[in-house]
Scaffold this motif. Structure first.
Motif, mmCIF file in Angstrom:
data_model
loop_
_atom_site.group_PDB
_atom_site.id
_atom_site.type_symbol
_atom_site.label_atom_id
_atom_site.label_comp_id
_atom_site.label_asym_id
_atom_site.label_seq_id
_atom_site.Cartn_x
_atom_site.Cartn_y
_atom_site.Cartn_z
ATOM 1 N N TYR A 1 11.753 1.031 3.774
ATOM 2 C CA TYR A 1 11.606 -0.221 3.039
ATOM 3 C C TYR A 1 10.562 -0.051 1.930
ATOM 4 N N ARG A 2 10.799 -0.743 0.816
ATOM 5 C CA ARG A 2 9.812 -0.785 -0.262
ATOM 6 C C ARG A 2 9.996 -2.078 -1.032
ATOM 7 N N LEU A 3 8.925 -2.492 -1.708
ATOM 8 C CA LEU A 3 8.984 -3.713 -2.507
ATOM 9 C C LEU A 3 9.738 -3.455 -3.800
ATOM 10 N N PRO B 1 11.451 -9.605 -2.815
ATOM 11 C CA PRO B 1 12.497 -8.571 -2.785
ATOM 12 C C PRO B 1 12.041 -7.310 -2.070
ATOM 13 N N VAL B 2 12.563 -7.097 -0.869
ATOM 14 C CA VAL B 2 12.272 -5.887 -0.108
ATOM 15 C C VAL B 2 13.561 -5.085 -0.043
ATOM 16 N N SER C 1 0.816 -1.217 0.000
ATOM 17 C CA SER C 1 0.000 0.000 0.000
ATOM 18 C C SER C 1 0.847 1.264 0.000
ATOM 19 N N ARG C 2 2.158 1.134 0.221
ATOM 20 C CA ARG C 2 3.047 2.309 0.290
ATOM 21 C C ARG C 2 4.157 2.138 -0.728
ATOM 22 N N SER C 3 3.834 2.369 -2.007
ATOM 23 C CA SER C 3 4.815 2.136 -3.070
ATOM 24 C C SER C 3 6.047 3.019 -2.935
#
Length: 323
Positions: free
Chosen positions: A65-67, A54-55, A20-22
């Motif tokens: 952090y993001r995907l 992959p984080v 939800s937090r790109s």
């Protein structure tokens, strides 16, 4: 007392927050969202990485952090309300999907979604599908998914196509068209396009398209095109029987009650006039004109006037005192 989440549930919740937090989420934001310490939040990030997701992390005061792109995500997770809402929407759009043994693309897809749900949610979704009854809508149509996808793809890349089409009367022809948009209207799928054969805007029912072949030519989309509005307006043109309906009320009062397929509303003196065409005067009189909240008179054409006379006679007979 709130239920304690398992490590697996918190790891999935971590993934949900990241999805939800790109733009990314900081460690303290993630910890707050999970209700744990920052150290524990980092542990759940580690669990996701061990699962092959992959984080990426960025250090510094604005890090987090993001995907990563191309993340191999686990099956989509639905809440109970989301799952039941999805089943209801499918059954509303295609009642045949309620048949557990139906040899139908939507029915089999719905079955796969239900089987993939967690047991507690899937049980209710399966019960809803099995015991809910949905009456088929005689106005809906089901075009071929592959053919529809071809038209959508051609519209996306601005590629002209050749259509083989069969009309309601059974006549067939080919047309070279610029596929502007695919529009769903009241359960029917339409292709809004520019026909080079007619040099005009056309709307084709996609369930009547027999084949689609790509052309070597591209096309430019009209600037500012509103596909839904243009489709609605175009559906009221070019039919066999002309219509002309006059209102004494001003145009701004009448316009909200007029559906675009009924024709074009124009000012006329202190009132306004509705000019259009129809292939079914009886339907036009019974389903459209009879529901208008404004007084009107039908000046044309003769077929619509005859349909209104028949409708008025039938309504008058319904309230007569004679046996």
């Amino acid at each position: 007392m709130p239920t304690e989440l398992s490590p697996t549930a918190r790891a999935l919740r971590t993934l949900e927050i990241l999805q939800s937090r790109s733009a990314g989420v900081t460690a303290d934001e993630l910890a707050a969202g999970l209700g744990v310490t920052e150290r524990a939040a980092r542990r759940y990030i580690g669990i996701l990485r061990e699962a092959g997701i992959p984080v990426h992390s960025t250090r510094g005061p604005y890090g987090g952090y993001r995907l990563g792109r191309g993340a191999r995500l686990p099956p989509v997770l639905f809440t109970q309300s989301e799952a039941l809402g999805l089943v209801m929407a499918v059954l509303d759009g295609q009642p045949a999907a309620a048949d557990l043994d139906a040899d139908d693309l939507v029915a089999t897809a719905l079955g796969k979604v239900i089987r993939a749900l967690p047991e507690s949610v899937g049980r209710e979704a399966a019960a809803l599908r099995e015991h809910a009854s949905a009456a088929p809508d005689r106005h809906t149509s089901r075009p071929d998914p592959a053919l529809t996808s071809t038209l959508v793809a051609a519209s996306a890349v601005r590629q002209r196509v050749l259509l083989s089409y069969r009309s309601e009367s059974g006549s067939e022809w080919e047309a070279e068209v610029d596929p502007w948009a695919v529009v769903v209207r009241y359960g029917r799928w339409y292709l809004l396009c520019h026909s080079h054969r007619a040099d005009a805007i056309r709307t084709y029912r996609i369930d009547r398209v027999r084949a689609v072949r790509e052309s070597a030519h591209g096309f430019e989309m009209p600037e500012g095109l509103d596909p839904v509005a243009v489709l609605e307006e175009n559906l009221g043109r070019g039919w066999a029987f002309a219509t002309r309906v006059v209102f004494d009320a001003p145009m701004d009062q009448v316009l909200p009650s007029i559906r675009p397929p009924m024709g074009r509303l124009e000012p006329s003196g202190e009132g306004c006039v509705l000019v259009g065409s129809t292939r079914n005067p009886t339907m036009y009189a019974q389903e459209w004109l009879a529901q208008l909240p404004h007084a009107f008179r039908v000046e044309g054409g003769p077929e619509l006037r005859a349909a209104m006379r028949a409708l008025a006679t039938r309504f008058s007979a319904a309230v007569t005192d004679e046996p």
